[in-house]
Design a protein around this motif. Structure first.
Motif, PDB file in Angstrom:
ATOM      1  N   ARG A 131      -6.352  -0.217  -3.664  1.00  0.00           N
ATOM      2  CA  ARG A 131      -7.444  -1.157  -3.941  1.00  0.00           C
ATOM      3  C   ARG A 131      -7.206  -1.905  -5.251  1.00  0.00           C
ATOM      4  O   ARG A 131      -7.384  -3.124  -5.332  1.00  0.00           O
ATOM      5  CB  ARG A 131      -8.751  -0.362  -3.995  1.00  0.00           C
ATOM      6  CG  ARG A 131     -10.007  -1.183  -3.943  1.00  0.00           C
ATOM      7  CD  ARG A 131     -11.183  -0.251  -3.737  1.00  0.00           C
ATOM      8  NE  ARG A 131     -11.293   0.758  -4.781  1.00  0.00           N
ATOM      9  CZ  ARG A 131     -11.943   1.896  -4.658  1.00  0.00           C
ATOM     10  NH1 ARG A 131     -12.509   2.192  -3.507  1.00  0.00           N
ATOM     11  NH2 ARG A 131     -12.022   2.750  -5.658  1.00  0.00           N
ATOM     12  N   ALA A 132      -6.794  -1.155  -6.283  1.00  0.00           N
ATOM     13  CA  ALA A 132      -6.580  -1.769  -7.593  1.00  0.00           C
ATOM     14  C   ALA A 132      -5.373  -2.700  -7.602  1.00  0.00           C
ATOM     15  O   ALA A 132      -5.344  -3.690  -8.344  1.00  0.00           O
ATOM     16  CB  ALA A 132      -6.406  -0.683  -8.650  1.00  0.00           C
ATOM     17  N   SER A 186      -5.711   5.480  -1.690  1.00  0.00           N
ATOM     18  CA  SER A 186      -6.595   4.360  -1.362  1.00  0.00           C
ATOM     19  C   SER A 186      -7.096   3.671  -2.624  1.00  0.00           C
ATOM     20  O   SER A 186      -7.163   2.433  -2.686  1.00  0.00           O
ATOM     21  CB  SER A 186      -7.782   4.854  -0.531  1.00  0.00           C
ATOM     22  OG  SER A 186      -7.376   5.302   0.744  1.00  0.00           O
ATOM     23  N   ALA A 187      -7.471   4.457  -3.624  1.00  0.00           N
ATOM     24  CA  ALA A 187      -7.936   3.872  -4.885  1.00  0.00           C
ATOM     25  C   ALA A 187      -6.820   3.077  -5.558  1.00  0.00           C
ATOM     26  O   ALA A 187      -7.053   1.990  -6.106  1.00  0.00           O
ATOM     27  CB  ALA A 187      -8.439   4.977  -5.806  1.00  0.00           C
ATOM     28  N   HIS A 188      -5.596   3.612  -5.508  1.00  0.00           N
ATOM     29  CA  HIS A 188      -4.450   2.891  -6.072  1.00  0.00           C
ATOM     30  C   HIS A 188      -4.223   1.572  -5.325  1.00  0.00           C
ATOM     31  O   HIS A 188      -3.990   0.515  -5.945  1.00  0.00           O
ATOM     32  CB  HIS A 188      -3.198   3.769  -5.984  1.00  0.00           C
ATOM     33  CG  HIS A 188      -1.916   3.028  -6.235  1.00  0.00           C
ATOM     34  ND1 HIS A 188      -1.197   2.445  -5.212  1.00  0.00           N
ATOM     35  CD2 HIS A 188      -1.241   2.758  -7.375  1.00  0.00           C
ATOM     36  CE1 HIS A 188      -0.135   1.846  -5.714  1.00  0.00           C
ATOM     37  NE2 HIS A 188      -0.131   2.034  -7.023  1.00  0.00           N
ATOM     38  N   ASN A 233      -7.371   9.803  -0.604  1.00  0.00           N
ATOM     39  CA  ASN A 233      -8.349   9.098  -1.430  1.00  0.00           C
ATOM     40  C   ASN A 233      -7.703   8.503  -2.679  1.00  0.00           C
ATOM     41  O   ASN A 233      -8.014   7.375  -3.079  1.00  0.00           O
ATOM     42  CB  ASN A 233      -9.485  10.045  -1.828  1.00  0.00           C
ATOM     43  CG  ASN A 233     -10.340  10.456  -0.637  1.00  0.00           C
ATOM     44  OD1 ASN A 233     -10.330   9.799   0.397  1.00  0.00           O
ATOM     45  ND2 ASN A 233     -11.060  11.543  -0.777  1.00  0.00           N
ATOM     46  N   ASP A 234      -6.807   9.253  -3.297  1.00  0.00           N
ATOM     47  CA  ASP A 234      -6.134   8.747  -4.496  1.00  0.00           C
ATOM     48  C   ASP A 234      -5.263   7.539  -4.162  1.00  0.00           C
ATOM     49  O   ASP A 234      -5.224   6.554  -4.908  1.00  0.00           O
ATOM     50  CB  ASP A 234      -5.285   9.850  -5.133  1.00  0.00           C
ATOM     51  CG  ASP A 234      -6.124  10.940  -5.781  1.00  0.00           C
ATOM     52  OD1 ASP A 234      -7.345  10.739  -5.926  1.00  0.00           O
ATOM     53  OD2 ASP A 234      -5.557  11.997  -6.130  1.00  0.00           O
ATOM     54  N   ASP A 258     -15.935   6.947  -2.428  1.00  0.00           N
ATOM     55  CA  ASP A 258     -15.014   7.944  -2.982  1.00  0.00           C
ATOM     56  C   ASP A 258     -14.613   8.983  -1.938  1.00  0.00           C
ATOM     57  O   ASP A 258     -14.171  10.076  -2.267  1.00  0.00           O
ATOM     58  CB  ASP A 258     -15.644   8.645  -4.192  1.00  0.00           C
ATOM     59  CG  ASP A 258     -17.039   9.180  -3.902  1.00  0.00           C
ATOM     60  OD1 ASP A 258     -17.500   9.032  -2.755  1.00  0.00           O
ATOM     61  OD2 ASP A 258     -17.657   9.740  -4.823  1.00  0.00           O
ATOM     62  N   SER A 281       0.818  -1.208   0.000  1.00  0.00           N
ATOM     63  CA  SER A 281       0.000   0.000   0.000  1.00  0.00           C
ATOM     64  C   SER A 281       0.853   1.260   0.000  1.00  0.00           C
ATOM     65  O   SER A 281       1.913   1.328   0.630  1.00  0.00           O
ATOM     66  CB  SER A 281      -0.923   0.000   1.218  1.00  0.00           C
ATOM     67  OG  SER A 281      -1.585   1.241   1.358  1.00  0.00           O
ATOM     68  N   PRO A 323     -12.533   5.309   0.600  1.00  0.00           N
ATOM     69  CA  PRO A 323     -12.082   4.406  -0.467  1.00  0.00           C
ATOM     70  C   PRO A 323     -11.401   3.146   0.052  1.00  0.00           C
ATOM     71  O   PRO A 323     -11.309   2.150  -0.675  1.00  0.00           O
ATOM     72  CB  PRO A 323     -11.081   5.273  -1.256  1.00  0.00           C
ATOM     73  CG  PRO A 323     -11.483   6.682  -0.983  1.00  0.00           C
ATOM     74  CD  PRO A 323     -11.994   6.671   0.432  1.00  0.00           C
TER      75      PRO A 323
END
Length: 734
Positions: free
Chosen positions: A559-560, A555-557, A552-553, A409, A311, A617
């Motif tokens: 997750r993917a 977290s999205a990274h 947030n950005d 989001d 992460s 996120p």
């Protein structure tokens, strides 16, 4: 007539001959030493429950990667202001316009606030709003102080000193941090108490015993004490990062996992006590039967958790090793402390339902019909496996459709705490009487030569109210910047102060037109970054809002990236454990389907039952890691027993026998884990409340639907093909 070679009595005698003997003193001394060792670990680690706040932090910037703009600006800003104080904004509102006499009284209140121990540096005067119905005061607080206590002192001072008709609130970064600290304050007491009480009730109902539940709970608590002792010292040494969120998850995870592993051992030990009169051979046999599934289960969970090290967010990457250490101690306690306790107590631990020595009926896999409810369920699944797994899969797939309603989001900082919040009320008052962004500006570090270009670009943004530059020569430490350049904040004609320059850079601050934790403010920050880049201005954009954007950005990274890695790692572990390729892939597929259903149903509950404002996120990522890693536990408990029975009776008969034998222990373990995660809901933090719903519902779904119906029915339909390409697949029995 002698017993046949395959009779229960013969098997019991053979079983006893296979068990190695040991001197009596060793059979007493070894468990006694293990118990003493765990008592010492618990005695030393127990007091650290009240000291976690010494090595933990809830500062969101501290968990961003070092490369993030917000992190770099946070570090550079101290050089411009020569202070790392945390701003608290005091908002005082009046029912009618504030007159001169009231204004004088407010100046006295401001002076009293500046004398508080936690206040560090210069306090602003009481700044009136344009409508004359409010004032705001900026208080710099010592970052080393207890923010919750400091904010409490400010509120107490306001309550004591404000004239009638005036209301005071403390908001800003310090106010919201204090809210979080207060919300997390119940972790040591309330959370643990609720979780342990829930587990105790379930264990008493399941075992109808008073002693055994206490032994199992002692195992869980001793594991948690030892884990906390280790983690605290690692955090104190700077090796690990701790937050209130991580602490709460650690407590729940260790209690749930240690109890689950303990239940697996207890089930095996009770069966062995029916096979043999002696406690020592029963203990060794139970350990042999428990060791592989517990090590495989715990190893799988640890592997999944350590994937969080990938992460970008330190809050996520720190949770991985922290939780992995907790699982390690949970496994150790369940395989050493509990067996030692049960070895010394024997059948008395199960009082009043002590297991009897019944070797003639001790072959627990002999007849599924002899296993009560779970035997009947296993036989029912065998009758129509294909329609059953198809129908179950379709229903679960329909539940997945709710995922489209999940709004993961990000949420406003003011929405993180679910209880009443004086900081949230202060933010609302601030927005009503002042610019919403007062006290939490966007911070831009850029070259001195591009100061005016950057200021013009900021002033052109609809979401920016005003722009200033850090200046040691200006009152309050900053000077306004307009289209005409840096201006004097004092009377007309005053000379413009010089900006503070550090390594050729200046710090520009932009007041937002919207609340700093709003979606509109985040859109402004993204627009500012894009415009600066388009204009070729080398700049770093930070501040409270930028921290949320970067979080947030990241977290999205995460997750993917992490979700696929977790799936691959767990699939490989299952392949090694089950000596098969197809079975692990099918088990992973059922677990993912279960996760999707849990997320879909939870999303509908968030929107239409709890009316949550949205989700972080990281919620899907944490829900996935816990549900998949912990859900695989039950796959391992079930399928290791199915494989064991299949080697003797063939796959289809092995599935029925495995389900009948493990149904009770898996159900008990699932109820315990769901109850412990549901206990997270008592902490009034949005993230933890949502995680409690997702994991508790997902575990129950996994326990009663996926492990009871879908997986056994699918395995029965496939037969020995399930074990492809292992030797078990090549055998003739279906």
């Amino acid at each position: 007539m002698g017993a046949s070679a395959d009779s229960p009595a013969s098997r019991s005698r053979t079983h006893r001959r296979d068990v190695p003997t040991a001197p009596r003193f060793l059979r007493v001394l070894l468990p006694a030493l293990l118990i003493v060792a765990w008592l010492v670990a618990a005695g030393v680690g127990g007091p650290y429950f009240g000291r976690v706040d010494e090595v933990s932090s809830n500062d969101r910037t501290a968990y961003l990667p070092d490369s993030a703009d917000a992190t770099q600006v946070e570090q550079l800003a101290e050089q411009f202001t020569e202070s790392d104080a945390i701003p608290a904004i005091v908002v005082i509102t009046a029912e009618q316009q504030i007159d001169e006499q009231t204004g004088t009284r407010l100046d006295e209140v401001t002076q009293a606030l500046s004398a508080l121990d936690a206040v560090e540096g210069e306090v602003s005067p009481a700044l009136p709003s344009e409508d004359g119905l409010a004032v705001q005061v900026f208080l710099p607080l010592d970052p080393e102080s207890d923010l919750a206590a400091a904010v409490g002192e400010i509120q107490a001072e306001l309550a004591a000193d404000l004239p009638p008709g005036l209301t005071g609130h403390v908001t800003g970064p310090a106010g919201f941090s204090a809210d979080l600290a207060e919300a997390f304050a119940g972790i040591d007491g309330l959370l643990l108490g609720v979780a342990l009480a829930a587990v105790l009730v379930i264990l008493v109902i399941v075992y109808r015993s008073f002693v055994l539940p206490l032994l199992v709970l002692s195992t869980s608590m001793f594991a948690l004490c030892a884990a906390l002792l280790t983690i605290w010292h690692l955090a104190a040494a700077g090796v690990l990062l701790l937050s209130g969120q991580t602490q709460g998850i650690l407590f729940i995870l260790v209690i749930g996992a240690a109890t689950d592993y303990s239940l697996l051992y207890v089930a095996r030990y009770r069966d062995e006590l029916r096979r043999t009169k002696e406690r020592w051979p029963a203990t060794l046999a139970a350990l042999r039967g428990t060791l592989e599934p517990v090590l495989a289960s715990g190893g799988t969970v640890i592997a999944g958790l350590l994937c969080l090290l990938l992460s970008d967010l330190k809050s996520n990457s720190a949770l991985g090793p922290v939780a992995a250490i907790g699982i390690l101690f949970a496994m150790a306690a369940a395989l050493t402390f509990l067996p030692s306790l049960l070895l010394l107590t024997g059948r008395a631990a199960f009082w009043p339902r002590r297991p009897r020595f019944e070797p003639e009926s001790a072959d627990v896999g002999a007849d599924p019909a002899a296993h009560g409810l779970w035997g009947r369920i296993a036989l029912a699944v065998r009758r129509r496996p294909r329609p059953l797994w198809v129908l179950t899969a379709v229903v679960l797939a329909l539940g997945c459709l709710g995922v489209t309603q999940l709004q993961a989001d990000g949420v406003a900082q003011s929405e993180l705490v679910l209880t009443e919040s004086t900081a949230r009320e202060g933010q609302e008052a601030l927005g009503e009487h002042f610019a919403d962004g007062d006290g939490s500006p966007v911070q831009v570090v850029l070259e001195q030569s591009r100061l005016q270009d950057g200021a013009d670009l900021l002033l052109a943004q609809d979401g920016i109210e005003a722009v200033s530059v850090a200046s040691e020569d200006a009152p309050g430490g900053s000077a306004p910047v307009t289209e005409d350049g840096v201006t004097a904040p004092g009377p007309p004609g005053s000379p413009a102060p010089d900006p503070t320059v550090v390594s050729g850079d200046v710090l520009v601050q932009a007041t937002l037109a919207d609340a700093p934790d709003s979606a509109a403010a985040e859109a402004t920050v993204r627009s500012v970054r894009a415009e600066l880049d388009a204009e070729g201005i080398d700049a770093l954009v930070g501040g409270v809002t930028a921290t949320s954007v970067d979080t947030n950005d990241a977290s999205a990274h995460d997750r993917a990236l992490i979700i696929p890695v977790v799936l691959v790692v767990i699939a490989l572990i299952l392949m090694l454990l089950l000596r098969s390729v197809l079975a692990p892939l099918l088990l992973i597929a059922t677990t993912v389907l279960s996760f999707g259903t849990a997320m879909g149903v939870s999303a509908l509950l968030f929107d239409h039952v709890f009316a949550f404002p949205g989700a972080d996120p990281a919620v899907p990522l944490f829900g996935f890691v816990f549900l998949v890693a912990l859900g695989i536990d039950y796959n391992i408990f079930l399928m290791t027993r199915v494989r064991e029975e299949s080697l003797r009776h063939g796959t289809r008969e092995g599935v029925v026998r495995g389900l009948a034998v493990t149904g009770g222990v898996i159900t008990s373990a699932g109820l315990v884990l769901a109850a412990t995660f549901a206990a997270l809901g008592v902490i009034p933090i949005l993230f933890l409340a949502q995680l409690a719903v997702i994991v508790a519902f997902g575990v129950l779904l996994d326990t009663f639907v996926v492990r009871t119906l879908l997986v056994p029915a699918l395995a029965l339909d496939l037969g020995r093909v399930l074990w492809w390409p292992s030797a078990l697949w090549r055998r003739g029995a279906p």
